[in-house]
Design a protein around this motif. Structure first.
Motif, short mmCIF file in Angstrom:
data_model
loop_
_atom_site.label_atom_id
_atom_site.label_comp_id
_atom_site.label_asym_id
_atom_site.label_seq_id
_atom_site.Cartn_x
_atom_site.Cartn_y
_atom_site.Cartn_z
N MET A 10 37.33 33.34 39.55
CA MET A 10 37.23 32.51 38.34
C MET A 10 36.64 33.37 37.23
O MET A 10 35.91 34.33 37.48
N ASP A 60 41.59 30.96 34.21
CA ASP A 60 41.34 29.85 35.14
C ASP A 60 42.44 28.80 35.17
O ASP A 60 42.17 27.60 35.17
N ASP A 62 44.87 26.88 37.37
CA ASP A 62 45.13 26.59 38.77
C ASP A 62 46.63 26.65 39.04
O ASP A 62 47.43 26.10 38.29
N VAL A 67 44.62 31.22 41.48
CA VAL A 67 44.20 31.08 40.09
C VAL A 67 44.89 32.15 39.26
O VAL A 67 44.95 33.32 39.67
#
Length: 77
Positions: A10, A60, A62, A67
């Motif tokens: 992340m 970030d 998804d 990711v």
């Protein structure tokens, strides 16, 4: 696969790793190369093995396979 890394990175974790490693965090790619993450202001910069630089422009996101972080240029082995 040079632009793919294993694991879930992340954006906040990448920034922490950069700061914890004196401003540069080396990331192994699935292909076996290395990208170096660093900061320029608030931007995460990726440097490939040839010294070319890319800026993370979207972070970030998804996806079904992990990711995604979009960059503004191509990284090369």
């Amino acid at each position: 696969t040079y632009h793919v890394v294993a694991g879930k990175f992340m954006a906040a974790d990448v920034v922490k790793a950069i700061k914890a490693n004196d401003g540069a965090f080396k990331i192994a790619t699935v292909q076996g190369g290395t990208l170096t993450a660093s900061l320029s202001g608030n931007n995460v910069i990726l440097t490939d093995s040839k010294g070319n630089k890319s800026t993370v422009v979207i972070a970030d996101v998804d996806a079904s396979n992990g990711v995604v972080h979009a960059i503004d240029t191509v990284v090369m082995p």
